[in-house]
Scaffold this active site. Sequence first.
Site, PDB file in Angstrom:
ATOM      1  CG  ASP A 200     -48.869  16.266 -38.658  1.00 12.57           C
ATOM      2  OD1 ASP A 200     -48.472  15.123 -37.693  1.00 12.57           O
ATOM      3  OD2 ASP A 200     -50.050  16.369 -38.739  1.00 12.57           O
TER       4      ASP A 200
ATOM      5  CE1 TYR B 181     -41.787  22.550 -37.308  1.00 17.01           C
ATOM      6  CE2 TYR B 181     -42.008  24.223 -35.606  1.00 17.01           C
ATOM      7  CZ  TYR B 181     -42.118  22.822 -35.936  1.00 17.01           C
ATOM      8  OH  TYR B 181     -42.477  21.719 -34.993  1.00 17.01           O
TER       9      TYR B 181
END
Length: 375
Positions: free
Chosen positions: A91, A146
Amino acid sequence: EENGHQSKRLKSGADEEDAEDQNKKSPKRKIVLLMAYSGKGYHGMQRNVGSSQFKTIEDDLVSALVQSGCIPENHGEDMKKMSFQRCARTDKGVSAAGQIVSLKVRLIDDILEKINNHLPSHIRILGLKRVTGGFNSKNKCDARTYSYMLPTFAFAHKDHSVQEELYRLDRETLERVNKLLACYKGTHNFHNFTSQKGPRDPSAKRYIMEMYCGEPFVRENMEFALIKVKGQSFMMHQIRKMIGLVIAVVKGYAAESIMERSWGEEKVDVPKAPGLGLVLEEVHFEKYNRRFGNDGLHEPLEWTEEEEKIAVFKEQYIYPTIINTEREEKSMANWLNTLPIHDFNSSAVEMQTNNKNSKKSSDLEGSDGCGDDSD
């Protein structure tokens, strides 16, 4: 001058003919591209066709694919025509060191060099591999890793006044952070860590394989640390909220018991850490590799040869962006000032209201860690 224009026109016409000749020779093949990018200034990875005001990473990628002659222009307008799929929908502001996209392209000569020539320097294609015709990078992905880079003063207790640049994380606090992060391992109901999912929504259950904070390091006189998390899949905002809640506990705003409580049906107010430090590190295709990696036709989707290029890209584009933006915009420091506003003991009435709202809301399945963490 007129002759100059004419020769330019003839040259560009010849270039187009050469490209057409090569395209006829180059059959379309299903491939994956290994991508790295700095997400600052972009509204995430996923392209919003028809919405040019919000620039995405895929806008620049598709443009480069068309300009390099890998795909015809109409495939750029309708991405289904090239069977395009990204592994993770990172995002706004989120970066990636190991994003994978799958698509059908013409395998032209010097393909990586040609695509990169049409990309800005903060977006690079670092690798390419052929895959099976039915491969879909999102569906075939077993897990995603991540990292989240944050200044360590985020863990300083609220009752201690600290000078951000002078703060150094002590061993005891780091051990406490890791003890809390380890609580996330296993399968939990993460409905409180995303929006628009009710406590009984089966898709709110997610499996976390590992989560830990590494040794602190100093950059530009400020101490930072990297939190790594590997999970099967993540929902929108999930990673940032997981980290946000641990920070709230370590700083003394919330009791440790809130973590256990947040996995129950009760609605819990979980703060969402800033998006700046979040980076998609790696995506894993273990099942695919076992089945097709050594079949003699396809390579396993592993990128050991590209590791050095990935490390160089992070040092050149991702880490400096996070560090400089943190120093200039103080995103973590400003966010920490909002923690006292959160109510870590919300009432049952609020819970019922929120549950009703979440049932009415649409499901955002498929969002991954970062955009996975969207704003």
